[in-house]
Structures are given as C-alpha cells and as structure tokens.
Design a protein around this motif. Structure first.
Motif, PDB file in Angstrom:
ATOM      1  N   HIS A  89       5.794  -0.646  11.828  1.00  0.00           N
ATOM      2  CA  HIS A  89       5.667   0.268  10.603  1.00  0.00           C
ATOM      3  C   HIS A  89       6.197   1.898  10.996  1.00  0.00           C
ATOM      4  O   HIS A  89       5.821   2.704  10.903  1.00  0.00           O
ATOM      5  CB  HIS A  89       4.219   0.463  10.406  1.00  0.00           C
ATOM      6  N   LYS A  91       0.796   8.963   6.055  1.00  0.00           N
ATOM      7  CA  LYS A  91      -0.147   7.702   5.731  1.00  0.00           C
ATOM      8  C   LYS A  91      -0.168   6.804   7.248  1.00  0.00           C
ATOM      9  O   LYS A  91       0.705   6.598   7.851  1.00  0.00           O
ATOM     10  CB  LYS A  91       0.506   6.687   4.776  1.00  0.00           C
ATOM     11  N   ASP A 140       7.461   9.939   1.545  1.00  0.00           N
ATOM     12  CA  ASP A 140       6.376   9.752   0.726  1.00  0.00           C
ATOM     13  C   ASP A 140       5.375   9.338   1.429  1.00  0.00           C
ATOM     14  O   ASP A 140       4.145   9.408   0.977  1.00  0.00           O
ATOM     15  CB  ASP A 140       6.849   9.223  -0.564  1.00  0.00           C
ATOM     16  N   ASN A 141       5.468   8.568   2.412  1.00  0.00           N
ATOM     17  CA  ASN A 141       4.410   8.133   3.299  1.00  0.00           C
ATOM     18  C   ASN A 141       4.343   8.025   4.737  1.00  0.00           C
ATOM     19  O   ASN A 141       3.505   7.767   5.326  1.00  0.00           O
ATOM     20  CB  ASN A 141       4.435   6.487   2.999  1.00  0.00           C
ATOM     21  N   ARG A 142       4.907   9.284   5.085  1.00  0.00           N
ATOM     22  CA  ARG A 142       4.897   9.381   6.438  1.00  0.00           C
ATOM     23  C   ARG A 142       3.385  10.223   7.167  1.00  0.00           C
ATOM     24  O   ARG A 142       3.518  10.007   8.302  1.00  0.00           O
ATOM     25  CB  ARG A 142       6.122  10.489   7.049  1.00  0.00           C
ATOM     26  N   VAL A 190      10.595   6.004   0.920  1.00  0.00           N
ATOM     27  CA  VAL A 190       9.327   5.226   1.492  1.00  0.00           C
ATOM     28  C   VAL A 190       8.820   6.156   2.763  1.00  0.00           C
ATOM     29  O   VAL A 190       7.560   6.537   2.796  1.00  0.00           O
ATOM     30  CB  VAL A 190       9.746   3.847   1.594  1.00  0.00           C
ATOM     31  N   TRP A 191       9.807   6.609   3.537  1.00  0.00           N
ATOM     32  CA  TRP A 191       9.427   7.233   4.759  1.00  0.00           C
ATOM     33  C   TRP A 191       8.888   8.557   4.496  1.00  0.00           C
ATOM     34  O   TRP A 191       7.935   9.233   4.772  1.00  0.00           O
ATOM     35  CB  TRP A 191      10.643   7.395   5.700  1.00  0.00           C
ATOM     36  N   SER A 246       0.886  -1.188  -0.082  1.00  0.00           N
ATOM     37  CA  SER A 246      -0.036   0.052   0.084  1.00  0.00           C
ATOM     38  C   SER A 246       0.943   1.063   0.227  1.00  0.00           C
ATOM     39  O   SER A 246       0.115   2.425  -0.047  1.00  0.00           O
ATOM     40  CB  SER A 246      -0.995   0.112   1.335  1.00  0.00           C
ATOM     41  N   LEU A 247       2.139   1.248   0.332  1.00  0.00           N
ATOM     42  CA  LEU A 247       3.095   2.287   0.417  1.00  0.00           C
ATOM     43  C   LEU A 247       3.433   2.954  -0.970  1.00  0.00           C
ATOM     44  O   LEU A 247       3.655   2.063  -2.194  1.00  0.00           O
ATOM     45  CB  LEU A 247       4.092   2.109   1.005  1.00  0.00           C
ATOM     46  N   GLN A 248       3.633   4.039  -1.049  1.00  0.00           N
ATOM     47  CA  GLN A 248       4.197   4.681  -2.417  1.00  0.00           C
ATOM     48  C   GLN A 248       5.805   4.434  -2.549  1.00  0.00           C
ATOM     49  O   GLN A 248       6.322   4.571  -1.275  1.00  0.00           O
ATOM     50  CB  GLN A 248       3.875   6.182  -2.458  1.00  0.00           C
ATOM     51  N   LYS A 249       6.134   3.880  -3.571  1.00  0.00           N
ATOM     52  CA  LYS A 249       7.467   3.491  -3.371  1.00  0.00           C
ATOM     53  C   LYS A 249       8.186   4.099  -4.968  1.00  0.00           C
ATOM     54  O   LYS A 249       7.356   4.326  -5.822  1.00  0.00           O
ATOM     55  CB  LYS A 249       7.952   2.090  -3.632  1.00  0.00           C
TER      56      LYS A 249
END
Length: 164
Positions: free
Chosen positions: A105, A163, A159-161, A156-157, A38-41
């Motif tokens: 997470h 979330k 772009d998704n922090r 990843v951190w 589900s994470l943006q990578k």
C-alpha cells in the motif's frame, strides 16, 4: 540432434513477462475488493476488468519484441547485454510495482517505481530501434499504457495519501 525446438525461444521469450504478472495477480486479487475499492480514483480510471487483458497483451508484445532482439543479435552475447539488460531491468521494475503498490500500500513508492519503469522501458525501446524496428514498435503501446498508469498512480496517491 536438435535439443531445443526452433520455436521454443520465441514461446519462452513471449511468455516470460507473464510470470511476474501472474504472481502479482495473486496480490492484486486479494487487495482489490477491500483496499483498492476504498480508494478515491479519478473519473478516467479504467474499470478493473480492463487491466488483465491489457497487461496480457502488453506482456505478450514486449516478450515477443525481446525475442526478436535476441534473435537479431544472435542470442545472449556482448552485443545483447545493453538492449536485453535494459529490457530485464524494466521488466523487474514492472514486476516490483504490484507488491509495492497493492501489497505494501505504498502509493508514492509505487509511483516512483512506475516512473523508473517508464524511463527504463523508453531506454529499452530506443536501444531496440536500430536493432529491430518491429521490436521497438511493439513497445510503443506499453509506453503509452505506462504513461496513463503513472498519471493514474499519481492521482490515486495524491487523492488518498492521508488515508490509512
């Protein structure tokens, strides 16, 4: 009578790093299908199927390198405290990353752990160089992979922090 066969330390040292990898893989396998997917990578993120063989190769290389250092220094003794202590420290940090990143997470703390792992692995490599150059060279691909993994963890951190 020889209690331990001469090949046993080489095999033991070589396989030791895989212990944490195998334990961590249980967490990873549980978290990849739902949370990690589900994470943006970033576009340059390696496919999931690449990670296990790469880590298997890197664990084997660093494990064998630790055996070479142990053998060169005559086992566990005063001379081996720093080079093998640094190695054990970086290995413990390496093993801690999976439960932190995948299990809890905590992507930011995962990045901190990776950066500490990279620094400790670099210190390990430097300490091994004057003991056994082959052992030090066996750490170079690991250092390269840790650099890529740190950059990936950062992206990843970042772009998704926000979330949950």
């Amino acid at each position: 009578m020889e209690v331990v066969p001469t090949w046993a330390p080489a095999v033991g040292f070589t396989l030791l790093p895989h212990t944490g990898g195998l334990l961590g893989s249980k967490i990873t396998k549980r978290e990849i299908p739902v949370w990690y997917e589900s994470l943006q990578k970033p576009s340059w993120c390696p496919p999931n199927r690449v990670f296990a063989p790469v880590w298997g190769t890197l664990y084997t290389s660093m494990g064998y390198g630790s055996y070479l250092v142990w053998k060169e220094l005559g086992g566990f003794n005063e001379k081996s405290v720093v080079p093998l202590g640094l190695y054990a420290g970086q290995l413990a940090l390496n093993w801690a990353w999976t439960p932190i990143f995948f299990g809890a997470h905590k992507m930011g703390w995962g990045l901190v752990t990776l950066l500490l792992t990279t620094g400790t692995a670099a210190a390990t490599t430097a300490s091994w160089y004057n003991i056994n150059k082959t052992a030090a060279y066996l750490m170079v691909p690991y250092l390269a992979w840790l650099t890529m993994a740190s950059a990936l963890n950062y992206r990843v951190w970042k772009d998704n922090r926000n979330k949950k």
